[in-house]
Design a protein around this motif. Sequence first.
Motif, short mmCIF file in Angstrom:
data_model
loop_
_atom_site.label_atom_id
_atom_site.label_comp_id
_atom_site.label_asym_id
_atom_site.label_seq_id
_atom_site.Cartn_x
_atom_site.Cartn_y
_atom_site.Cartn_z
N PRO A 1 -31.51 60.81 24.89
CA PRO A 1 -31.46 59.59 25.68
C PRO A 1 -30.31 58.66 25.29
O PRO A 1 -29.75 57.96 26.13
N ASN A 2 -29.92 58.70 24.01
CA ASN A 2 -28.89 57.79 23.52
C ASN A 2 -27.81 58.54 22.73
O ASN A 2 -27.18 57.98 21.84
N VAL A 3 -27.58 59.82 23.07
CA VAL A 3 -26.68 60.66 22.29
C VAL A 3 -25.70 61.38 23.19
O VAL A 3 -26.11 62.08 24.13
N LEU A 4 -24.39 61.24 22.89
CA LEU A 4 -23.35 61.93 23.64
C LEU A 4 -22.50 62.76 22.69
O LEU A 4 -22.07 62.28 21.64
N SER A 5 -22.23 63.98 23.09
CA SER A 5 -21.35 64.87 22.33
C SER A 5 -20.01 64.97 23.03
O SER A 5 -19.95 65.21 24.24
N PHE A 6 -18.93 64.78 22.26
CA PHE A 6 -17.57 64.85 22.80
C PHE A 6 -16.88 66.11 22.29
O PHE A 6 -16.90 66.41 21.09
N ALA A 7 -16.24 66.84 23.22
CA ALA A 7 -15.59 68.10 22.87
C ALA A 7 -14.08 68.00 22.82
O ALA A 7 -13.43 68.89 22.26
N ASP A 8 -13.50 66.97 23.41
CA ASP A 8 -12.04 66.82 23.42
C ASP A 8 -11.55 66.43 22.02
O ASP A 8 -11.98 65.41 21.48
N PRO A 9 -10.67 67.22 21.41
CA PRO A 9 -10.19 66.90 20.06
C PRO A 9 -9.56 65.51 19.93
O PRO A 9 -9.53 64.96 18.83
N LEU A 20 -24.02 70.82 13.08
CA LEU A 20 -24.58 69.80 13.95
C LEU A 20 -23.55 68.71 14.24
O LEU A 20 -22.48 68.69 13.64
N LEU A 21 -23.90 67.83 15.14
CA LEU A 21 -23.05 66.70 15.49
C LEU A 21 -22.88 65.79 14.29
O LEU A 21 -23.85 65.50 13.57
N LEU A 22 -21.66 65.34 14.01
CA LEU A 22 -21.42 64.33 12.98
C LEU A 22 -21.54 62.98 13.66
O LEU A 22 -20.60 62.47 14.25
N GLU A 23 -22.73 62.41 13.57
CA GLU A 23 -23.09 61.27 14.42
C GLU A 23 -22.50 59.95 13.94
O GLU A 23 -22.47 59.66 12.74
N ARG A 24 -22.06 59.15 14.91
CA ARG A 24 -21.61 57.79 14.66
C ARG A 24 -22.20 56.87 15.73
O ARG A 24 -22.45 57.30 16.86
N ILE A 25 -22.38 55.59 15.38
CA ILE A 25 -22.94 54.61 16.31
C ILE A 25 -21.83 53.71 16.83
O ILE A 25 -21.06 53.13 16.06
N VAL A 26 -21.73 53.59 18.15
CA VAL A 26 -20.73 52.75 18.79
C VAL A 26 -21.02 51.29 18.44
O VAL A 26 -22.18 50.85 18.48
N PRO A 82 -21.48 52.24 25.94
CA PRO A 82 -22.17 51.01 25.52
C PRO A 82 -22.45 50.98 24.03
O PRO A 82 -22.61 52.03 23.38
N GLY A 83 -22.51 49.77 23.47
CA GLY A 83 -22.82 49.60 22.06
C GLY A 83 -24.16 50.19 21.70
O GLY A 83 -25.11 50.15 22.49
N GLY A 84 -24.25 50.73 20.51
CA GLY A 84 -25.49 51.32 20.03
C GLY A 84 -25.68 52.78 20.40
O GLY A 84 -26.61 53.44 19.90
N THR A 85 -24.81 53.31 21.24
CA THR A 85 -24.90 54.72 21.61
C THR A 85 -24.46 55.60 20.44
O THR A 85 -23.49 55.28 19.76
N ILE A 86 -25.16 56.68 20.22
CA ILE A 86 -24.76 57.65 19.20
C ILE A 86 -23.78 58.64 19.83
O ILE A 86 -24.07 59.24 20.87
N VAL A 87 -22.62 58.77 19.22
CA VAL A 87 -21.60 59.69 19.71
C VAL A 87 -21.13 60.56 18.55
O VAL A 87 -21.36 60.24 17.38
N GLY A 88 -20.46 61.65 18.87
CA GLY A 88 -19.94 62.49 17.80
C GLY A 88 -19.34 63.78 18.31
O GLY A 88 -19.37 64.08 19.52
#
Length: 525
Positions: free
Chosen positions: A79-87, A394-400, A413-419
Motif C-alpha cells: 500500500p505504501n511501497v514502490l520499487s524503482f528499477a531505473d539505475p 530484498l528492497l533496500l528501503e528508504r522513506i521519502v 508523497p512524503g512517507g512513502t517507502i521507496v527503494g
Amino acid sequence: MLLNEVLPLLVQYWPLVLASVVTGWLLNNKFWKGLNKYPGPRLAGYTNWWRFWDVWGRHHQWTIIKLHREHGDVVRLGPNVLSFADPRAIKIIYGLNKGMTKSNFYPVQNAVSKGQRLQSLFSTTDEEYHAKYRRCVNSAFAMSSLVNYEPLVSSTMGVFLDKTQELYASTGKTCSFSQWLQYFAFDVIGDLTWSKRLGFVEENRDVDGIIAFLQHFLSYAGPIGQMPTLDIFLEKNPIRLFAQRIGLSNTVFPATLFAQTRSNERAGEIQKIKTYGLPEDQPNPRGVDLLSKFAQAAFDHPEFMDDTRILTSCNSMVLAGSETTAISLSSVFYFLLKHPHVYAKLMKELDDAVENGIVEARADKTVSWAESQKLPYLDAVIQESFRMHPAPGLLLERIVPPQGMDILGHFIPGGTIVGCNAWVLHRRPEIFGADVDAFKPERWIEARPEKLKEMKATMFQFGAGARTCIGKNVSLLEVYKLIPSFLRRFEIELEYPDAEWKTHNAWFVRQGDFNTRFRPREVSV
C-alpha cells in the motif's frame, strides 16, 4: 445518550460493521496518496500481507525481476511501497543529503542485550546517530586499513587451504562448499575482530550453533521486516524485553553472547586501549584487529563510543560479516564450475601471472591482495558473479521526506517507502547488454571506458550512498585473496555437474546443494 442508541446497533449488526471497517481500510490502502496509479500485484495495493507471503516464499528476487519486466520501472509492492528499477534512481534515493531515512525494516534486525535494543550502523534509522557512529569507526574499515588486516586474513586462509587438503582433497570426500566457505568467512571474522580463529575450520563444525542461529534470524527478519509491527509482538515484545531488564529472564541474543564472550577474554587489554590509546611504538606483525580499533575509537570519542557500542560493533561483524562474504565466494566458484570455458580462461591467467612474475610462486600457492589487483580476468569473473548473484535479495528501503520528492519524473508523497533491488538493477539490458541473464565476464573486459563506468555505478551489492556497507573493503579483501589462492591449489568439480543449486532468500540470498570435490592441482608454476 447517543452512545446508548448506537451501541446496541453495533452489537446487533457487528458482522456488517466489521466488514465495513475492513473494506474501508482496504480501500484506503489501495487509493491512499494516489499510489494506485502504479502497477503491481493486485493484492499488493490493498495489504502488506502480499509482500510478507512472497518474501516468506524465499524466492522474492525472481518475483521482483518478473514484476519489473512486466510492468516497467516503477512497481507497487505494498500500500505504501514502490520499487524503482531505473539505475538513475540510485543517486536520488540513496544520494547524500536527500533527506531519506531507513524504514522500520531495519530495526527488526537489532540485536538485544539485557532487554535493550542494540542500534548498529546497519539497523539504525536515526541518520544523526549513524553519522556520529560512522565517524567513530570509519577509519577501521577504510581501504588504507587493508594492509593491517591482510596478515589476519592470510593466517586463516592458510589454515583453510590446509584443512581443505586434509579433509577433502586427500580423501575424495564430498564437500558442502557453501557451508565450508561460511566456516572460512566466520573464522576470518574471528581473526579480524579478536585476533583469534573461532574453530569453525579447524573443528569443521558450527561453533556454538551460531551459523544455524544466524540463518534462522535472517529467515525471520526478511519476511517480518515487510510488516515490522509483527516484531513488536514476537521477538521485540515489550513484556519480554522488560523481563530481561529487571532480571526475570536471562535470555541473551545468541549472536550478542557470542561476541561478548570473545571480547571478555581480552577485557584488560581493551580497557588499557580505551584509557591510553593504541601504543604507536609497538608494531604488531599480525596486524591490528577490529576490537582494538573499536577500543581506540572509544579513546578518541569517549563521549559517544561506550562499551555498549563496542559490543554492538563486534556483534555486527558476527551478524553481517560472514553471511554476505560466504554468499559472494560461493557465487564465484559456482559460476566458474557451471562455465568450464571461463574456469579454463581464468586458470590460464593465473598460471601466466606466476610464470611472468606478476604473482609470486609461493610454496603454498597463495596470492596477495596487491597481486590480485593485477589480474583483469579475475576481476571480471568476480564482478560478473556479484552481478548475477548479489547477496541482498530484498528492497533496500528508504522513506521519502515529509515534503515529498521527485524521482525520475514521478512526484512521490512524503512517507512513502521507496527503494531498489540489486537483482533488478544488475539485470538492466541498457546497462549490461541484451544478454543480462547470461554469465559473461567478458562484458567487463570489452566495455568501453564510459560504459564500464556506467556498469560499475549500477552495481548495488553493497548498497549505495552514506549507508553503503561499511565492511565492503574487508569483504573484497577476503574474496580477492581466497579465490585465486584456492584455484591455484585445488582442482574443483561439481558432485553432480547437471544439478542446479538451491537458493533461499532470507534477506540475503544464500545457497544450498552446492556439493563439490577437490583434487590437488599439479602445475609446474
